[in-house]
Design an enzyme around this catalytic site. Structure first.
Site, PDB file in Angstrom:
ATOM      1  N   ALA A   1       0.817  -1.220   0.000  1.00 43.68           N
ATOM      2  CA  ALA A   1       0.000   0.000   0.000  1.00 43.68           C
ATOM      3  C   ALA A   1       0.851   1.272   0.000  1.00 43.68           C
ATOM      4  O   ALA A   1       0.321   2.365   0.180  1.00 43.68           O
ATOM      5  CB  ALA A   1      -0.928  -0.010   1.204  1.00 43.68           C
ATOM      6  N   GLN A   2       2.158   1.122  -0.193  1.00 44.57           N
ATOM      7  CA  GLN A   2       3.029   2.302  -0.247  1.00 44.57           C
ATOM      8  C   GLN A   2       2.779   3.057  -1.553  1.00 44.57           C
ATOM      9  O   GLN A   2       2.578   2.452  -2.607  1.00 44.57           O
ATOM     10  CB  GLN A   2       4.500   1.876  -0.170  1.00 44.57           C
ATOM     11  CG  GLN A   2       4.866   1.093   1.075  1.00 44.57           C
ATOM     12  CD  GLN A   2       5.259   1.982   2.239  1.00 44.57           C
ATOM     13  OE1 GLN A   2       5.345   3.200   2.112  1.00 44.57           O
ATOM     14  NE2 GLN A   2       5.509   1.371   3.385  1.00 44.57           N
TER      15      GLN A   2
ATOM     16  N   HIS B   1      -2.826 -10.870   9.106  1.00 45.45           N
ATOM     17  CA  HIS B   1      -1.700 -10.813   8.173  1.00 45.45           C
ATOM     18  C   HIS B   1      -0.993 -12.156   8.091  1.00 45.45           C
ATOM     19  O   HIS B   1      -0.578 -12.588   7.017  1.00 45.45           O
ATOM     20  CB  HIS B   1      -0.708  -9.724   8.598  1.00 45.45           C
ATOM     21  CG  HIS B   1      -1.099  -8.342   8.200  1.00 45.45           C
ATOM     22  ND1 HIS B   1      -2.036  -7.611   8.895  1.00 45.45           N
ATOM     23  CD2 HIS B   1      -0.680  -7.559   7.172  1.00 45.45           C
ATOM     24  CE1 HIS B   1      -2.182  -6.429   8.319  1.00 45.45           C
ATOM     25  NE2 HIS B   1      -1.375  -6.376   7.262  1.00 45.45           N
TER      26      HIS B   1
ATOM     27  N   ASP C   1       2.551  -2.617  13.538  1.00 50.09           N
ATOM     28  CA  ASP C   1       2.492  -1.993  12.211  1.00 50.09           C
ATOM     29  C   ASP C   1       1.182  -1.223  12.070  1.00 50.09           C
ATOM     30  O   ASP C   1       0.610  -1.108  10.982  1.00 50.09           O
ATOM     31  CB  ASP C   1       2.632  -3.041  11.108  1.00 50.09           C
ATOM     32  CG  ASP C   1       2.988  -2.436   9.745  1.00 50.09           C
ATOM     33  OD1 ASP C   1       3.401  -1.258   9.705  1.00 50.09           O
ATOM     34  OD2 ASP C   1       2.840  -3.132   8.721  1.00 50.09           O
TER      35      ASP C   1
END
Length: 400
Positions: free
Chosen positions: A143-144, A257, A280
């Site tokens: 998602a960067q 995750h 995170d």
């Protein structure tokens, strides 16, 4: 006289055992004694643990936000609110983490961090900044924001490092052009070099370790596994991280995750001394499900929070964690079948050792900072104490 605390009538988790009925003495923000059985200390403020666990405070070395705020917002008040939110869930120290961004934006975050660090009195202590990116593999960006992803630029990263002595770790993809020089530069500046958002193969990971990289950022997330080229198989970063003793790993143990089998595998192969639990967490941590934003509040990525995780709007992939530290510990015990002392180790002394601060944090040991949490058998946080100061008490659900 320095203020004294006596935290008594609890199960004290030490580096060696759990004392069934013990106490911890604190003087001037430091741990000054561990007692077995009844303890009497003159002129001390007594805190009755009521049979609950007395544990080292949780250390989160990778966190982006919480309570509706993100460190990328560049707002000092937001920094403080994030620290206070996570303290409610047992985090006594954290490493604020950025996302990919422009050089100017990252430098501006450094300045805000300096301001917030000086006035942070009621939240998790700031241990220094973690720059996650922008030197990443485009294919593993997750998602960067892709418009900021680039190869390491010596002029750029040296300028950023010179702007602040508060950068303590930096994550990058080691297969990129210039990544080895970057790793050496980080080590020269006492910055932890971490492997992240990468398509590297085993041979590239070996070279990275030789050039200073020592940690795998959120293992399994944003990294290569086994690949094939011209019919031949190549081990990826996942396999390399599990295989190489020289690499520590951090994992998002939110139970989403990484499902139970992978949590069990990592624990079995790497063990609690080489595995750190991380939240995170993005801004939606501690908030109800619904729409949120990953990254900067005005320019970030819109996401949907449901099923205990942030997802892309089309629900095609995860877009961030909303975990808190207590949830990580609970999951390791309940779904990964990890003994309580090992789960606590992965949330306390292991991250402290990875960040090079285990001489002062990470365990209930005489002389260390009095960062302490009290929780029940369900890992529900009852009290958070940072450097001897009580910052959260469950009955009032507010700071003291």
């Amino acid at each position: 006289m320095m203020q004294k605390l006596l935290i008594h009538n609890g199960k004290v988790i030490t580096p060696f055992r759990i004392i069934p009925r013990g106490a911890v003495e604190v003087t001037g923000g430091k741990i000054t004694a561990i007692y077995e059985g009844e303890a009497k200390v003159n002129n001390a403020i007594a805190i009755d643990a009521k049979g609950r666990y007395i544990s080292p405070g949780f250390i989160d070395i990778h966190v982006h936000g919480g309570g509706g705020h993100d460190f990328m917002d560049g707002d000092a008040e937001g920094f403080l609110k994030i620290a206070e939110l996570h303290a409610r869930y047992g985090t006594t120290a954290m490493v604020p983490t950025t996302l990919t961004g422009s050089k100017d934006h990252l430098i501006s975050i450094l300045k805000v961090y300096e301001q917030a660090r000086k006035i942070n009195k009621n939240g998790a202590e700031f241990l220094g900044l973690h720059l996650e990116g922008p030197y990443f593999s485009m294919n593993q960006r997750g998602a960067q924001d892709p418009k900021y992803i680039r190869d390491p630029d010596p002029a750029e990263y040296r300028e950023i490092l010179q702007k602040s002595g508060q950068i303590v770790r930096w994550s990058a993809a080691p297969e990129l052009k210039g990544a080895m020089e970057f790793g050496r530069c980080l080590r020269e500046n006492n910055v932890l070099a971490s492997i992240a958002h990468t398509d590297a193969i085993y041979e590239e990971v070996v070279e990275a370790v030789e050039n200073g990289y020592s940690l795998s950022t959120h293992l399994y997330s944003g990294m290569s596994g086994v690949t094939r080229k011209n019919a031949f198989r190549y081990a990826g970063v996942i396999e390399s991280s599990l295989l190489m003793d020289e690499l520590d790993v951090e994992i998002i143990a939110d139970g989403i995750h990484l499902p139970a089998p992978l949590l069990k595998l990592i624990y079995k192969v790497k063990g609690p001394h080489k595995t750190a639990l991380i939240t995170d967490a993005m801004r939606a941590a501690g908030s109800p499900p619904g729409e949120s934003i990953l990254g900067h509040k005005q320019h970030g990525l819109k996401v949907i929070v449901e099923d205990g995780v942030a997802k892309l709007p089309d629900r095609s992939a995860f877009a961030g964690s909303v975990a808190t530290a207590d949830r990580l510990v609970r999951n390791m015990i309940e779904i990964a079948d990890v003994p309580l002392p090992d789960a606590i180790l992965m949330m306390t002394n292991t991250p402290a050792r990875i960040m090079g601060i285990d001489q002062k944090k990470g365990s209930l040991t005489i002389g260390k900072d009095a960062d302490i949490v009290i929780f029940d058998q369900n890992i529900e946080i009852q009290e958070t104490i940072i450097r001897g100061k009580r910052v959260y008490h469950r009955t009032s659900d507010n700071k003291i």
